[in-house]
Structure formats: structure tokens, C-alpha cells
Enzyme design. Structure first.
Site, PDB file in Angstrom:
ATOM      1  N   LEU A 128       0.833  -1.213   0.000  1.00 10.36           N
ATOM      2  CA  LEU A 128       0.000   0.000   0.000  1.00 10.36           C
ATOM      3  C   LEU A 128       0.865   1.260   0.000  1.00 10.36           C
ATOM      4  O   LEU A 128       2.062   1.203   0.293  1.00 10.36           O
ATOM      5  CB  LEU A 128      -0.904  -0.029   1.238  1.00 10.36           C
ATOM      6  N   PRO A 129       0.250   2.421  -0.305  1.00  5.67           N
ATOM      7  CA  PRO A 129       1.055   3.638  -0.451  1.00  5.67           C
ATOM      8  C   PRO A 129       1.803   4.096   0.805  1.00  5.67           C
ATOM      9  O   PRO A 129       2.983   4.431   0.723  1.00  5.67           O
ATOM     10  CB  PRO A 129       0.028   4.696  -0.869  1.00  5.67           C
TER      11      PRO A 129
ATOM     12  N   THR B  50       6.438   0.583   1.713  1.00  5.40           N
ATOM     13  CA  THR B  50       7.479   1.387   2.357  1.00  5.40           C
ATOM     14  C   THR B  50       6.771   2.380   3.265  1.00  5.40           C
ATOM     15  O   THR B  50       6.084   3.282   2.778  1.00  5.40           O
ATOM     16  CB  THR B  50       8.318   2.145   1.309  1.00  5.40           C
TER      17      THR B  50
ATOM     18  N   LYS C 164      15.812  -0.105   4.751  1.00  2.00           N
ATOM     19  CA  LYS C 164      15.460   0.328   3.394  1.00  2.00           C
ATOM     20  C   LYS C 164      15.675   1.834   3.219  1.00  2.00           C
ATOM     21  O   LYS C 164      16.234   2.283   2.216  1.00  2.00           O
ATOM     22  CB  LYS C 164      14.008  -0.032   3.076  1.00  2.00           C
TER      23      LYS C 164
ATOM     24  N   LYS D 119       9.340  10.758  -1.067  1.00  2.00           N
ATOM     25  CA  LYS D 119       8.629  10.084   0.034  1.00  2.00           C
ATOM     26  C   LYS D 119       9.630   9.378   0.964  1.00  2.00           C
ATOM     27  O   LYS D 119       9.575   9.507   2.188  1.00  2.00           O
ATOM     28  CB  LYS D 119       7.643   9.061  -0.552  1.00  2.00           C
TER      29      LYS D 119
HETATM   30  P1  NAD Z   1       0.638   2.330  -6.320  1.00  3.06           P
HETATM   31  O1  NAD Z   1       0.059   3.637  -5.934  1.00  3.06           O
HETATM   32  O2  NAD Z   1       0.854   2.011  -7.752  1.00  3.06           O
HETATM   33  O3  NAD Z   1      -0.258   1.143  -5.692  1.00  3.06           O
HETATM   34  C1  NAD Z   1      -0.908   1.187  -4.463  1.00  3.06           C
HETATM   35  C2  NAD Z   1      -2.226   0.426  -4.624  1.00  3.06           C
HETATM   36  O4  NAD Z   1      -2.853   0.324  -3.358  1.00  3.06           O
HETATM   37  C3  NAD Z   1      -3.206   1.122  -5.562  1.00  3.06           C
HETATM   38  O5  NAD Z   1      -3.602   0.223  -6.586  1.00  3.06           O
HETATM   39  C4  NAD Z   1      -4.372   1.518  -4.657  1.00  3.06           C
HETATM   40  O6  NAD Z   1      -5.631   1.454  -5.296  1.00  3.06           O
HETATM   41  C5  NAD Z   1      -4.256   0.454  -3.582  1.00  3.06           C
HETATM   42  N1  NAD Z   1      -4.899   0.802  -2.320  1.00  3.06           N
HETATM   43  C6  NAD Z   1      -4.787   1.938  -1.591  1.00  3.06           C
HETATM   44  N2  NAD Z   1      -5.507   1.843  -0.462  1.00  3.06           N
HETATM   45  C7  NAD Z   1      -6.090   0.623  -0.465  1.00  3.06           C
HETATM   46  C8  NAD Z   1      -6.966  -0.065   0.409  1.00  3.06           C
HETATM   47  N3  NAD Z   1      -7.381   0.488   1.552  1.00  3.06           N
HETATM   48  N4  NAD Z   1      -7.355  -1.312   0.075  1.00  3.06           N
HETATM   49  C9  NAD Z   1      -6.950  -1.887  -1.080  1.00  3.06           C
HETATM   50  N5  NAD Z   1      -6.124  -1.289  -1.956  1.00  3.06           N
HETATM   51  C10 NAD Z   1      -5.707  -0.044  -1.660  1.00  3.06           C
HETATM   52  O7  NAD Z   1       2.011   2.213  -5.502  1.00  3.06           O
HETATM   53  P2  NAD Z   1       3.249   1.228  -5.823  1.00  3.06           P
HETATM   54  O8  NAD Z   1       4.199   1.909  -6.741  1.00  3.06           O
HETATM   55  O9  NAD Z   1       2.715  -0.130  -6.137  1.00  3.06           O
HETATM   56  O10 NAD Z   1       3.942   1.216  -4.386  1.00  3.06           O
HETATM   57  C11 NAD Z   1       3.446   0.479  -3.291  1.00  3.06           C
HETATM   58  C12 NAD Z   1       4.423   0.596  -2.150  1.00  3.06           C
HETATM   59  O11 NAD Z   1       5.697   0.109  -2.560  1.00  3.06           O
HETATM   60  C13 NAD Z   1       4.642   2.039  -1.667  1.00  3.06           C
HETATM   61  O12 NAD Z   1       4.760   2.027  -0.274  1.00  3.06           O
HETATM   62  C14 NAD Z   1       5.937   2.436  -2.352  1.00  3.06           C
HETATM   63  O13 NAD Z   1       6.649   3.430  -1.629  1.00  3.06           O
HETATM   64  C15 NAD Z   1       6.684   1.107  -2.366  1.00  3.06           C
HETATM   65  N6  NAD Z   1       7.703   0.974  -3.424  1.00  3.06           N
HETATM   66  C16 NAD Z   1       7.438   1.373  -4.706  1.00  3.06           C
HETATM   67  C17 NAD Z   1       8.421   1.216  -5.669  1.00  3.06           C
HETATM   68  C18 NAD Z   1       8.177   1.639  -7.103  1.00  3.06           C
HETATM   69  O14 NAD Z   1       9.146   1.713  -7.867  1.00  3.06           O
HETATM   70  N7  NAD Z   1       6.940   1.878  -7.521  1.00  3.06           N
HETATM   71  C19 NAD Z   1       9.660   0.656  -5.337  1.00  3.06           C
HETATM   72  C20 NAD Z   1       9.883   0.213  -4.035  1.00  3.06           C
HETATM   73  C21 NAD Z   1       8.881   0.388  -3.081  1.00  3.06           C
END
Ligand code: NAD
Length: 297
Positions: free
Chosen positions: A65-66, A96, A171, A246
Site C-alpha cells: 500500500l502507499p 514502504t 530500506k 517520500k
Molecule cells: P501504487 O500507488 O501504484 O499502488 C498502491 C495500490 O494500493 C493502488 O492500486 C491503490 O488502489 C491500492 N490501495 C490503496 N488503499 C487501499 C486499500 N485500503 N485497500 C486496497 N487497496 C488499496 O504504488 P506502488 O508503486 O505499487 O507502491 C506500493 C508501495 O511500494 C509504496 O509504499 C511504495 O513506496 C513502495 N515501493 C514502490 C516502488 C516503485 O518503484 N513503484 C519501489 C519500491 C517500493
């Protein structure tokens, strides 16, 4: 067969859940976005109507999740999963988030006999798709051992950083260092260019000298020095400025709590915030190179 409830099928969660399916896990998926849910259902997952529905009968609950508030709400908020998960369920949070939220969720869940590890990832969307993510895990030895086979279906390197919250701290230590290396490499390359040097030649020199670092090895921020990196593709793809911002914000929060001196991390945080505010949030984080170019007198 292990059943995993997967909550959060975004850029990272979608491909991670797909890799679980590929590796023989049963997946009960949920996301607020119907299209993300439909895409995973097409791969063989059960499309749940809610997080509670997804967690029904699951051995493991995995969230991607975000931010911290989403993770706290999911597990320990009003109507959180804590009230329905049976004792012994393993919860893996790969988002994260701040270490404080990870510890708070862990404390409540563990008081109900529910096991918890924080397991943030490194490796980006490319690593999520390829199943080569690095997982950095915080939790007890037993919980780490229980989580490892699930994480191995989505990643290549699985590290045990320490107790609960340690995965999150490790991390952001890494990402804070990465941002500092990126800014430092960018300003060294800019100064070289502004003094008539060829960035390809300068990069080779620094690669074989004491300035060698990961950004020079595989992620050069100067366009056309390397192929297949975001800088040679108009800074598209890769790791977004807003995600780095972030992580740097989380690093500063952690530093404040532990009273750690992080002057370079604080400066990198300011630079990435300015860069994002100037409309570059969606670009790859190596685009800080452009900002330093624009700052030239
Ligand atoms: P994203 O915004 O693409 O995905 C998050 C998903 O969570 C969305 O599809 C959203 O609809 C869903 N969501 C939000 N609240 C919800 C709820 N209550 N119930 C169900 N679903 C819900 O984000 P991402 O890029 O997939 O990143 C996710 C996590 O991974 C973050 O914490 C980010 O910091 C971390 N991260 C991302 C990357 C990257 O390159 N994108 C790399 C490493 C870590």
C-alpha cells in the site's frame, strides 16, 4: 497449497501477486481500483469484494500500500483485519512506511497471536515484474523463516535486517544513501562538463577511481553516457522523484526520532522536494542532474 490474501495491486503489488500465482500460491486479491483487480483475476486470482473477503481463509496476508496510514487502517483501524484474522496468520507488509507504523501494527497484531513482519522492497517495478526484488525483513527469527518461502516467489535476495521495523529502517538508510550518491555524481559530472570534459570519459575515469559508485556503474544520470537507463530515455521509467521524496521524508522522520545527524540526507530531501515542486515528480530520480544543470550561474 498456501493461500495469500494480497491487498494493494498497484505498480508493484500487481506484478508481485502475479508471481505468487506463477509459483503455485493461491491468491485472494483486493484493491480499491476495479481494473487492477480484474487484471489479476484474469491471471487466476480470486477477486475479493473487500479486504475482509480477501483475508477469509488465508494463511498469509500481504499488503503493498502507499503509506503508513493505509497500513494502519487496514490492520488496526476501525473494522481492521485484526478483528477477524485467526491466531497464527502471518501478516507481511511490503509497503514502504515509517518504522513507527510498522511497530504499532505489529504490536497490536502480535497481542492477538497474529504474526507480523515488515518486508519493504528494493528493485522497483522492473524487479517486481521479473520476480527479482530484494526484500528487507524486520521481525522475529521464526516469523522471518515463515515469510521467506512466500517472499522467494517474488524476489531474489531476502535479508533479515533485525527485529520489527528494522526492514523499514534499513530500506530508507539505503535509499537516503542512494539519493546522496545520485546528487553527488550529478554535480561532479555537471562540473566536468562545464569545464569542457566529455561526460563519457569522465564517467570512465571516476568508475576506475575512488569516486566509483552504483550510479556510475549502472545508472549514469547524464543522457547518452549509457544505454537503457532513464537518463537516455528523457528520464522516463525507473524510480520516480516523488517516490524518492517520500523515502527521504521517512528518512528525516526516522533521523528526528533517533536524533541522528543526517545533514546530507536533509539536503538531498530539500533538493528532491524542490525538484518535485518544479513539476518533475513523475520523472526518474536521476533527473536531478537536469536541475543542477539549470542552477548553473
Ligand atoms: P501504487 O500507488 O501504484 O499502488 C498502491 C495500490 O494500493 C493502488 O492500486 C491503490 O488502489 C491500492 N490501495 C490503496 N488503499 C487501499 C486499500 N485500503 N485497500 C486496497 N487497496 C488499496 O504504488 P506502488 O508503486 O505499487 O507502491 C506500493 C508501495 O511500494 C509504496 O509504499 C511504495 O513506496 C513502495 N515501493 C514502490 C516502488 C516503485 O518503484 N513503484 C519501489 C519500491 C517500493
Amino acid at each position: 497449497m498456501t493461500t495469500v490474501a494480497f491487498i494493494g495491486l498497484g505498480n508493484m503489488g500487481g506484478p508481485m501477486a502475479k508471481n505468487l500465482l506463477k509459483n503455485g500460491f493461491q491468491v485472494r486479491a483486493f484493491d480499491l481500483v476495479q481494473a487492477a483487480l480484474d487484471a489479476l483475476a484474469g491471471e487466476g486470482a480470486y477477486a475479493a469484494k473487500s479486504a475482509h473477503d480477501a483475508a477469509e481463509g488465508a494463511d498469509v496476508v500481504l499488503s503493498m500500500l502507499p503509506a503508513g496510514k493505509h497500513v494502519r487502517d487496514l490492520y488496526i483501524g476501525d473494522n481492521g483485519l485484526m478483528s477477524m484474522l485467526p491466531e497464527g496468520t502471518l501478516v507481511i507488509d511490503s509497503s514502504t512506511i515509517d518504522a513507527g507504523s510498522a511497530r504499532a501494527v505489529s504490536e497490536v497484531l502480535q497481542s492477538k497471536g497474529i504474526r507480523f513482519v515488515d518486508a519493504p522492497v528494493s528493485g522497483g517495478v522492473g524487479g517486481a515484474v521479473a520476480g527479482t526484488l530484494t526484500f528487507i525483513v524486520g521481525g522475529s527469527d521464526d516469523n522471518f523463516a515463515a515469510a521467506k518461502p512466500v517472499l522467494e516467489a517474488m524476489g531474489k535476495n531476502i535479508f533479515h535486517a533485525g527485529d520489527t521495523g528494522a526492514g523499514q529502517v534499513a530500506k530508507i538508510c539505503n535509499n537516503m544513501l542512494l539519493s546522496i550518491l545520485m546528487v553527488g555524481t550529478s554535480e561532479a559530472l555537471q562540473m566536468g562538463i562545464q569545464n569542457g570534459l566529455d561526460p563519457k570519459v569522465l564517467s570512465q575515469i571516476m568508475l576506475q577511481s575512488s569516486g566509483r559508485n552504483w550510479t556510475l556503474e549502472v545508472y549514469n544520470p547524464c543522457p547518452d553516457v549509457m544505454e537503457n537507463v532513464p537518463s537516455s530515455n528523457d528520464y522516463n521509467g525507473g524510480f520516480m522523484v516523488d517516490l524518492m521524496k517520500k523515502d527521504l521524508g521517512l528518512a528525516q522522520e526516522t533521523a528526528m526520532q533517533s536524533k541522528s545527524a543526517t545533514p546530507m540526507g536533509s539536503l538531498a530531501n530539500s533538493l528532491y522536494t524542490m525538484h518535485s515542486n518544479q513539476g518533475n515528480g513523475k520523472k526518474d530520480f536521476s533527473s536531478i542532474f537536469q536541475m543542477l544543470q539549470e542552477l548553473k550561474g
